[in-house]
Design a protein around this motif. Structure first.
Motif, PDB file in Angstrom:
ATOM      1  N   ARG A  50      42.409   9.230  14.660  1.00 35.31           N
ATOM      2  CA  ARG A  50      41.234   8.127  15.158  1.00 35.31           C
ATOM      3  C   ARG A  50      40.379   7.629  13.807  1.00 35.31           C
ATOM      4  O   ARG A  50      39.905   6.748  13.912  1.00 35.31           O
ATOM      5  CB  ARG A  50      40.218   8.990  15.997  1.00 35.31           C
ATOM      6  CG  ARG A  50      40.913   9.363  17.390  1.00 35.31           C
ATOM      7  CD  ARG A  50      39.754   9.449  18.446  1.00 35.31           C
ATOM      8  NE  ARG A  50      38.884  10.658  17.883  1.00 35.31           N
ATOM      9  CZ  ARG A  50      39.009  11.773  18.365  1.00 35.31           C
ATOM     10  NH1 ARG A  50      40.196  12.343  19.188  1.00 35.31           N
ATOM     11  NH2 ARG A  50      38.051  12.842  18.359  1.00 35.31           N
ATOM     12  N   PHE A  51      40.444   8.281  12.586  1.00 36.49           N
ATOM     13  CA  PHE A  51      39.811   7.932  11.539  1.00 36.49           C
ATOM     14  C   PHE A  51      40.649   7.160  10.476  1.00 36.49           C
ATOM     15  O   PHE A  51      40.363   6.259   9.929  1.00 36.49           O
ATOM     16  CB  PHE A  51      39.217   9.186  10.538  1.00 36.49           C
ATOM     17  CG  PHE A  51      38.362   9.918  11.457  1.00 36.49           C
ATOM     18  CD1 PHE A  51      36.857   9.347  11.291  1.00 36.49           C
ATOM     19  CD2 PHE A  51      38.466  10.871  12.230  1.00 36.49           C
ATOM     20  CE1 PHE A  51      35.719  10.281  11.804  1.00 36.49           C
ATOM     21  CE2 PHE A  51      37.505  11.571  13.233  1.00 36.49           C
ATOM     22  CZ  PHE A  51      36.117  11.124  12.700  1.00 36.49           C
ATOM     23  N   THR A  52      41.987   7.440  10.410  1.00 33.43           N
ATOM     24  CA  THR A  52      42.975   6.913   9.809  1.00 33.43           C
ATOM     25  C   THR A  52      43.726   5.656  10.247  1.00 33.43           C
ATOM     26  O   THR A  52      44.234   4.856   9.685  1.00 33.43           O
ATOM     27  CB  THR A  52      44.246   7.677   9.027  1.00 33.43           C
ATOM     28  OG1 THR A  52      44.821   8.209  10.384  1.00 33.43           O
ATOM     29  CG2 THR A  52      43.472   8.872   8.363  1.00 33.43           C
ATOM     30  N   GLY A  53      43.812   5.673  11.767  1.00 34.76           N
ATOM     31  CA  GLY A  53      44.320   4.679  12.380  1.00 34.76           C
ATOM     32  C   GLY A  53      45.934   4.631  12.130  1.00 34.76           C
ATOM     33  O   GLY A  53      46.606   3.505  12.505  1.00 34.76           O
ATOM     34  N   THR A  54      46.697   5.658  11.721  1.00 38.97           N
ATOM     35  CA  THR A  54      48.063   5.676  11.555  1.00 38.97           C
ATOM     36  C   THR A  54      48.474   7.132  12.022  1.00 38.97           C
ATOM     37  O   THR A  54      47.830   8.015  12.322  1.00 38.97           O
ATOM     38  CB  THR A  54      48.553   5.429  10.027  1.00 38.97           C
ATOM     39  OG1 THR A  54      47.865   6.488   9.207  1.00 38.97           O
ATOM     40  CG2 THR A  54      47.834   4.095   9.396  1.00 38.97           C
TER      41      THR A  54
END
Length: 283
Positions: A50-54
């Protein structure tokens, strides 16, 4: 962000490792908890996503390495060695947890993993560590001293190797028998037999490594030097294993064991030299 992506990769890698290890466990309770921890690691990956998006891909080399180490040296050692690598992640999780709730939960999960792992492990190898220590320590002290004494007494690598092997094999059988009899008085015969086997096999393995230089090298002094180096490496490797699996200090145990073995070797070396002069033996 760079750290979070690295942590995310570690979480998905450990998810795979725990999942693989759970499939190898015959103990259903251990297997179930390992699967639960594998699920937690996957949740950690999703939180970080959710923080890195990957999405992160597991490090397959690490998966293979820790699975192999756990199979060869025991699941306790493999997991605790892997958990040691999580210390930096746990520290950052705690720091971020002061501001972000998700990281606080991640930190709590990592702490819980360690406590659960210590509680669930029921491994035969660790039950007989005392027998392994007995066999290893006795072989190192006795045979290092014997080989050091024979080196200057005989000055012939083949004769030294022959004498060392005979002494070592006889001593290993004697040690295994003594361990069986002493354990038999306290526990059942099955456990006593296993205890004696662990002692004897560890002893013979150590004997083989210490005698090997005398079979391949022609210089008796060089053979002794290589044998002593091999003894130090064995002591270091074994104490590292114990320190990880049993959460014991490495440095103190290593220096104590190495000091005793090398001290006996030096004394025996001198005795061998004096006996040779006194008896007038010249080979």
């Amino acid at each position: 962000m760079k750290f979070l992506k690295k942590a995310q990769k570690n979480e998905i890698t450990e998810h795979r490792i725990y999942l693989k290890l759970s499939s190898f466990r015959k103990n259903r309770k251990n297997s179930e908890i390992l699967r639960q921890i594998a699920g937690d690691e996957l949740k950690h990956h999703d939180v970080l996503k959710r923080f890195t998006g990957t999405d992160a891909k597991p490090n397959l080399l690490k998966v293979w390495f820790y699975t192999f180490v756990s199979t060869l040296l025991g699941i306790t050692f493999g997991i605790k060695l892997m958990e040691r690598g999580e210390k930096s992640s746990e520290k950052v999780y705690r720091e971020l947890g002061e501001k972000i709730e998700e990281f606080k939960r991640l930190s709590n999960d990592e702490d819980r993993h360690e406590r659960e792992l210590v509680a669930i492990i029921e491994e035969e190898k660790l039950q007989y560590v005392g027998s392994m220590v007995l066999g290893l320590n006795d072989a190192l002290v006795e045979l290092t001293g014997t080989l050091a004494g024979l080196t200057f007494a005989l000055k012939n690598t083949r004769l030294i190797a022959l004498s060392g092997l005979i002494t070592g094999i006889a001593a290993s059988l004697s040690m295994a028998a003594s361990e069986y009899l002493s354990t038999r008085t306290e526990q059942d015969s099955g456990r006593a037999l296993k205890s004696s086997l662990y002692t004897g096999v560890t002893y013979i393995f150590t004997v083989a490594i210490l005698v090997l230089p005398y079979l391949f090298l022609s210089n008796y002094v060089l053979s002794l030097v290589v044998t002593i180096i091999a003894a130090i490496i064995i002591i270091l490797a074994f104490n590292f294993y114990i320190s990880v699996a049993k959460d014991l200090p490495l440095k103190e145990r290593f220096f104590e064991m190495a000091g005793i073995s090398l001290g006996v070797a030096i004394i025996s070396f001198g005795i061998g030299y004096l006996v040779r002069i006194f008896l007038g033996v010249d080979i």
